[in-house]
Design a protein around this motif. Structure first.
Motif, short mmCIF file in Angstrom:
data_model
loop_
_atom_site.label_atom_id
_atom_site.label_comp_id
_atom_site.label_asym_id
_atom_site.label_seq_id
_atom_site.Cartn_x
_atom_site.Cartn_y
_atom_site.Cartn_z
N UNK A 34 -12.44 14.35 3.42
CA UNK A 34 -13.15 13.10 3.83
C UNK A 34 -12.16 12.72 5.18
N UNK A 36 -11.94 8.93 6.82
CA UNK A 36 -12.51 7.40 6.86
C UNK A 36 -11.83 6.67 8.05
N UNK A 38 -10.66 2.70 9.59
CA UNK A 38 -10.41 1.29 9.40
C UNK A 38 -10.39 0.39 10.47
N UNK A 42 -10.45 -4.87 8.53
CA UNK A 42 -11.60 -4.45 7.86
C UNK A 42 -11.42 -3.32 6.68
N UNK A 43 -12.46 -3.04 5.77
CA UNK A 43 -12.49 -2.08 4.77
C UNK A 43 -12.32 -0.63 5.51
N UNK A 44 -12.41 0.32 4.70
CA UNK A 44 -12.79 1.76 4.96
C UNK A 44 -14.12 2.20 5.11
N UNK A 46 -16.78 5.38 5.97
CA UNK A 46 -16.76 6.96 5.77
C UNK A 46 -17.29 7.38 7.03
N UNK A 88 -7.78 2.66 12.87
CA UNK A 88 -6.82 3.69 12.05
C UNK A 88 -7.80 4.56 11.43
N UNK A 90 -8.25 7.83 8.46
CA UNK A 90 -7.40 8.35 7.26
C UNK A 90 -8.17 9.55 6.79
N UNK A 103 -9.35 9.62 -4.77
CA UNK A 103 -8.97 10.16 -3.60
C UNK A 103 -7.64 10.11 -3.29
N UNK A 105 -5.17 10.14 -0.15
CA UNK A 105 -5.02 9.75 1.31
C UNK A 105 -3.61 10.31 1.98
N UNK A 106 -4.11 10.60 3.25
CA UNK A 106 -3.06 10.89 4.07
C UNK A 106 -2.37 9.31 4.45
N UNK B 35 -7.31 0.36 -5.15
CA UNK B 35 -6.03 0.90 -4.31
C UNK B 35 -5.31 -0.30 -3.84
N UNK B 43 -3.40 4.75 1.19
CA UNK B 43 -3.81 4.09 0.25
C UNK B 43 -3.33 5.04 -1.13
N UNK B 90 -7.39 -2.98 -1.97
CA UNK B 90 -8.80 -2.53 -1.75
C UNK B 90 -9.72 -1.85 -3.19
N UNK B 103 -17.11 7.15 -1.50
CA UNK B 103 -16.55 6.02 -2.19
C UNK B 103 -16.86 4.95 -1.10
N UNK B 105 -16.19 1.04 0.22
CA UNK B 105 -14.93 0.12 0.02
C UNK B 105 -15.21 -1.25 0.22
N UNK B 106 -14.55 -2.16 -0.35
CA UNK B 106 -14.82 -3.57 0.02
C UNK B 106 -13.86 -3.81 1.26
N UNK B 107 -13.73 -5.21 1.59
CA UNK B 107 -13.07 -5.54 2.86
C UNK B 107 -11.67 -5.82 2.64
N UNK B 108 -11.02 -5.90 1.35
CA UNK B 108 -9.49 -5.96 1.08
C UNK B 108 -9.33 -7.52 0.69
#
Lengths: 115, 114
Positions: A34, A36, A38, A42-44, A46, A88, A90, A103, A105-106, B35, B43, B90, B103, B105-108
Protein backbone atom coordinates in the motif's frame (compact mmCIF):
# COMPACT_ATOMS: atom_id res chain seq x y z
CA UNK A 1 8.59 -10.58 10.36
CA UNK A 2 7.70 -8.15 7.63
CA UNK A 3 9.38 -4.78 7.27
CA UNK A 4 9.32 -1.76 4.98
CA UNK A 5 12.17 0.59 4.17
CA UNK A 6 11.78 4.03 2.68
CA UNK A 7 15.35 5.18 2.04
CA UNK A 8 14.55 8.84 1.42
CA UNK A 9 13.48 10.87 4.44
CA UNK A 10 13.03 14.10 2.47
CA UNK A 11 12.65 14.77 -1.23
CA UNK A 12 12.30 18.14 -2.95
CA UNK A 13 11.05 18.47 -6.51
CA UNK A 14 9.97 21.37 -8.68
CA UNK A 15 6.35 21.68 -9.66
CA UNK A 16 5.81 19.95 -12.98
CA UNK A 17 8.77 17.62 -12.53
CA UNK A 18 8.44 13.87 -12.28
CA UNK A 19 8.54 12.08 -8.95
CA UNK A 20 9.64 8.68 -7.75
CA UNK A 21 9.48 7.64 -4.10
CA UNK A 22 11.29 4.45 -3.18
CA UNK A 23 9.95 1.60 -1.09
CA UNK A 24 11.57 -1.75 -0.35
CA UNK A 25 9.85 -4.48 1.58
CA UNK A 26 10.72 -7.70 3.33
CA UNK A 27 8.01 -10.32 3.50
CA UNK A 28 8.06 -14.10 3.35
CA UNK A 29 4.98 -14.64 1.22
CA UNK A 30 3.19 -12.75 -1.51
CA UNK A 31 3.12 -9.18 -0.26
CA UNK A 32 0.11 -6.94 -0.12
CA UNK A 33 1.47 -3.43 -0.56
CA UNK A 34 0.00 0.00 0.00
CA UNK A 35 0.90 3.64 -0.43
CA UNK A 36 -0.73 6.21 1.85
CA UNK A 37 -0.44 9.99 1.85
CA UNK A 38 -0.68 12.22 4.90
CA UNK A 39 -1.24 15.95 4.52
CA UNK A 40 -0.20 18.16 7.45
CA UNK A 41 -2.48 17.67 10.44
CA UNK A 42 -4.54 15.06 8.65
CA UNK A 43 -5.04 11.33 8.78
CA UNK A 44 -3.78 8.90 6.17
CA UNK A 45 -5.43 8.52 2.80
CA UNK A 46 -4.95 5.47 0.60
CA UNK A 47 -3.32 6.26 -2.76
CA UNK A 48 -3.14 2.75 -4.19
CA UNK A 49 -2.63 -0.88 -3.33
CA UNK A 50 -1.21 -4.02 -4.89
CA UNK A 51 -2.19 -7.56 -4.11
CA UNK A 52 -1.93 -9.53 -7.36
CA UNK A 53 -2.10 -9.29 -11.13
CA UNK A 54 -0.73 -6.40 -13.11
CA UNK A 55 2.46 -5.16 -11.49
CA UNK A 56 1.74 -1.55 -12.48
CA UNK A 57 -0.96 -0.17 -10.24
CA UNK A 58 -2.88 3.04 -10.84
CA UNK A 59 -4.08 5.12 -7.95
CA UNK A 60 -5.80 8.36 -7.16
CA UNK A 61 -4.43 11.84 -7.87
CA UNK A 62 -2.44 10.60 -10.88
CA UNK A 63 -0.11 8.34 -8.88
CA UNK A 64 1.06 4.90 -9.94
CA UNK A 65 3.34 2.29 -8.44
CA UNK A 66 5.22 -0.65 -9.85
CA UNK A 67 5.71 -3.90 -8.00
CA UNK A 68 9.04 -5.58 -8.74
CA UNK A 69 9.37 -8.90 -6.96
CA UNK A 70 12.99 -9.40 -8.03
CA UNK A 71 13.97 -6.14 -6.36
CA UNK A 72 11.49 -6.34 -3.44
CA UNK A 73 10.39 -2.87 -4.39
CA UNK A 74 7.13 -0.96 -4.76
CA UNK A 75 8.10 2.52 -5.91
CA UNK A 76 5.57 5.31 -6.24
CA UNK A 77 5.66 7.58 -9.28
CA UNK A 78 3.93 10.60 -10.70
CA UNK A 79 4.76 12.12 -14.10
CA UNK A 80 4.13 15.74 -13.14
CA UNK A 81 3.99 16.92 -9.54
CA UNK A 82 1.56 19.61 -8.38
CA UNK A 83 2.17 21.92 -5.42
CA UNK A 84 -0.75 20.24 -3.64
CA UNK A 85 1.18 16.95 -3.62
CA UNK A 86 3.44 18.25 -0.85
CA UNK A 87 2.82 15.82 2.01
CA UNK A 88 4.28 12.81 3.72
CA UNK A 89 4.06 9.48 1.94
CA UNK A 90 4.04 6.09 3.61
CA UNK A 91 4.57 2.67 2.10
CA UNK A 92 3.10 -0.27 3.99
CA UNK A 93 2.86 -4.05 3.78
CA UNK A 94 -0.20 -5.89 5.07
CA UNK A 95 -0.50 -9.19 6.87
CA UNK A 96 -3.42 -11.15 8.24
CA UNK A 97 -1.25 -13.41 10.42
CA UNK A 98 -2.82 -13.61 13.88
CA UNK A 99 -6.11 -12.15 12.71
CA UNK A 100 -7.17 -8.79 11.40
CA UNK A 101 -5.44 -6.91 8.61
CA UNK A 102 -2.37 -5.37 10.15
CA UNK A 103 -0.14 -2.89 8.36
CA UNK A 104 3.57 -2.45 8.84
CA UNK A 105 4.61 1.01 7.74
CA UNK A 106 7.83 2.49 6.52
CA UNK A 107 9.19 5.59 8.20
CA UNK A 108 7.79 7.87 5.53
CA UNK A 109 9.13 10.28 2.91
CA UNK A 110 8.42 13.97 3.26
CA UNK A 111 7.82 15.56 -0.14
CA UNK A 112 8.42 19.26 -0.66
CA UNK A 113 7.34 20.90 -3.92
CA UNK A 114 9.09 24.03 -5.09
CA UNK A 115 7.08 26.46 -7.16
CA UNK B 1 -21.29 9.30 6.72
CA UNK B 2 -18.44 10.59 8.89
CA UNK B 3 -16.12 7.60 8.42
CA UNK B 4 -13.67 7.31 11.31
CA UNK B 5 -13.72 9.98 13.99
CA UNK B 6 -11.45 10.46 16.99
CA UNK B 7 -12.00 12.32 20.25
CA UNK B 8 -10.26 14.45 21.44
CA UNK B 9 -8.11 16.08 18.76
CA UNK B 10 -5.53 17.40 21.23
CA UNK B 11 -4.71 16.67 24.84
CA UNK B 12 -2.00 17.58 27.31
CA UNK B 13 -1.47 15.33 30.33
CA UNK B 14 0.84 15.34 33.29
CA UNK B 15 2.90 12.26 34.04
CA UNK B 16 0.81 9.73 35.93
CA UNK B 17 -2.55 10.99 34.76
CA UNK B 18 -4.97 8.74 32.95
CA UNK B 19 -7.12 9.29 29.91
CA UNK B 20 -9.16 7.50 27.27
CA UNK B 21 -9.09 8.15 23.55
CA UNK B 22 -12.28 7.37 21.67
CA UNK B 23 -12.49 6.08 18.13
CA UNK B 24 -15.83 5.74 16.39
CA UNK B 25 -16.69 4.45 12.92
CA UNK B 26 -20.02 4.49 11.14
CA UNK B 27 -19.17 2.06 8.34
CA UNK B 28 -20.17 -1.09 10.22
CA UNK B 29 -16.57 -2.30 10.03
CA UNK B 30 -15.65 -5.42 11.92
CA UNK B 31 -11.97 -4.67 12.51
CA UNK B 32 -10.45 -1.68 14.28
CA UNK B 33 -6.86 -0.66 15.02
CA UNK B 34 -4.90 1.81 17.13
CA UNK B 35 -1.55 3.12 15.87
CA UNK B 36 0.91 5.63 17.23
CA UNK B 37 3.02 7.86 15.00
CA UNK B 38 6.37 9.17 16.12
CA UNK B 39 8.86 11.25 14.12
CA UNK B 40 11.14 9.09 12.02
CA UNK B 41 9.34 5.88 12.98
CA UNK B 42 6.22 5.78 10.85
CA UNK B 43 3.08 4.27 12.35
CA UNK B 44 3.25 1.36 14.76
CA UNK B 45 0.34 -0.84 15.77
CA UNK B 46 -0.60 -0.69 19.47
CA UNK B 47 -3.69 -2.90 19.73
CA UNK B 48 -6.38 -4.10 17.40
CA UNK B 49 -9.80 -5.71 17.53
CA UNK B 50 -11.24 -8.38 15.26
CA UNK B 51 -14.79 -7.84 16.49
CA UNK B 52 -17.00 -6.61 19.28
CA UNK B 53 -15.71 -7.81 22.63
CA UNK B 54 -12.33 -8.96 21.30
CA UNK B 55 -8.93 -7.26 21.39
CA UNK B 56 -5.35 -8.26 20.66
CA UNK B 57 -1.88 -6.84 21.13
CA UNK B 58 0.05 -5.25 18.33
CA UNK B 59 3.69 -4.26 18.05
CA UNK B 60 3.86 -1.74 20.94
CA UNK B 61 1.10 -2.56 23.47
CA UNK B 62 2.87 -1.80 26.75
CA UNK B 63 1.28 0.99 28.80
CA UNK B 64 -2.01 0.88 26.91
CA UNK B 65 -5.31 -0.90 27.33
CA UNK B 66 -8.21 -1.13 24.92
CA UNK B 67 -11.86 -2.07 24.92
CA UNK B 68 -14.41 -2.79 22.21
CA UNK B 69 -17.75 -2.94 23.98
CA UNK B 70 -19.67 -1.75 20.94
CA UNK B 71 -18.89 -2.61 17.33
CA UNK B 72 -18.62 1.03 16.30
CA UNK B 73 -16.33 2.15 19.12
CA UNK B 74 -12.73 1.30 20.03
CA UNK B 75 -11.29 2.90 23.15
CA UNK B 76 -7.60 3.33 23.92
CA UNK B 77 -6.70 3.90 27.56
CA UNK B 78 -3.59 5.18 29.24
CA UNK B 79 -3.74 4.30 32.95
CA UNK B 80 -0.63 6.18 34.01
CA UNK B 81 0.72 8.41 31.27
CA UNK B 82 4.45 8.72 30.68
CA UNK B 83 6.40 11.23 28.56
CA UNK B 84 7.32 8.36 26.22
CA UNK B 85 3.65 8.19 25.27
CA UNK B 86 3.76 11.64 23.74
CA UNK B 87 2.71 10.90 20.18
CA UNK B 88 0.02 11.24 17.57
CA UNK B 89 -2.51 8.43 17.83
CA UNK B 90 -4.45 7.18 14.84
CA UNK B 91 -7.40 4.87 14.75
CA UNK B 92 -8.30 2.85 11.66
CA UNK B 93 -10.93 0.35 10.62
CA UNK B 94 -11.48 -2.26 7.93
CA UNK B 95 -14.56 -4.11 6.80
CA UNK B 96 -12.87 -7.49 6.72
CA UNK B 97 -9.62 -9.19 7.59
CA UNK B 98 -8.17 -9.77 4.15
CA UNK B 99 -4.84 -8.14 3.45
CA UNK B 100 -6.42 -6.37 0.51
CA UNK B 101 -9.04 -4.64 2.64
CA UNK B 102 -8.49 -0.91 2.81
CA UNK B 103 -7.81 0.62 6.20
CA UNK B 104 -9.67 3.87 6.76
CA UNK B 105 -7.94 6.25 9.14
CA UNK B 106 -9.23 8.86 11.52
CA UNK B 107 -7.75 12.37 11.72
CA UNK B 108 -5.58 11.59 14.75
CA UNK B 109 -5.21 12.69 18.36
CA UNK B 110 -2.12 14.64 19.35
CA UNK B 111 -1.17 13.77 22.92
CA UNK B 112 1.53 15.48 24.93
CA UNK B 113 2.62 14.09 28.30
CA UNK B 114 4.59 16.51 30.44
Amino acid sequence: AQSVTQPDIHITVSEGASLELRCNYSYGATPYLFWYVQSPGQGLQLLLKYFSGDTLVQGIKGFEAEFKRSQSSFNLRKPSVHWSDAAEYFCAVGTTAGGGNKLTFGTGTQLKVEL
Amino acid sequence: NAGVTQTPKFRVLKTGQSMTLLCAQDMNHEYMYWYRQDPGMGLRLIHYSVGEGTTAKGEVPDGYNVSRLKKQNFLLGLESAAPSQTSVYFCASTHGSRSTDTQYFGPGTRLTVL
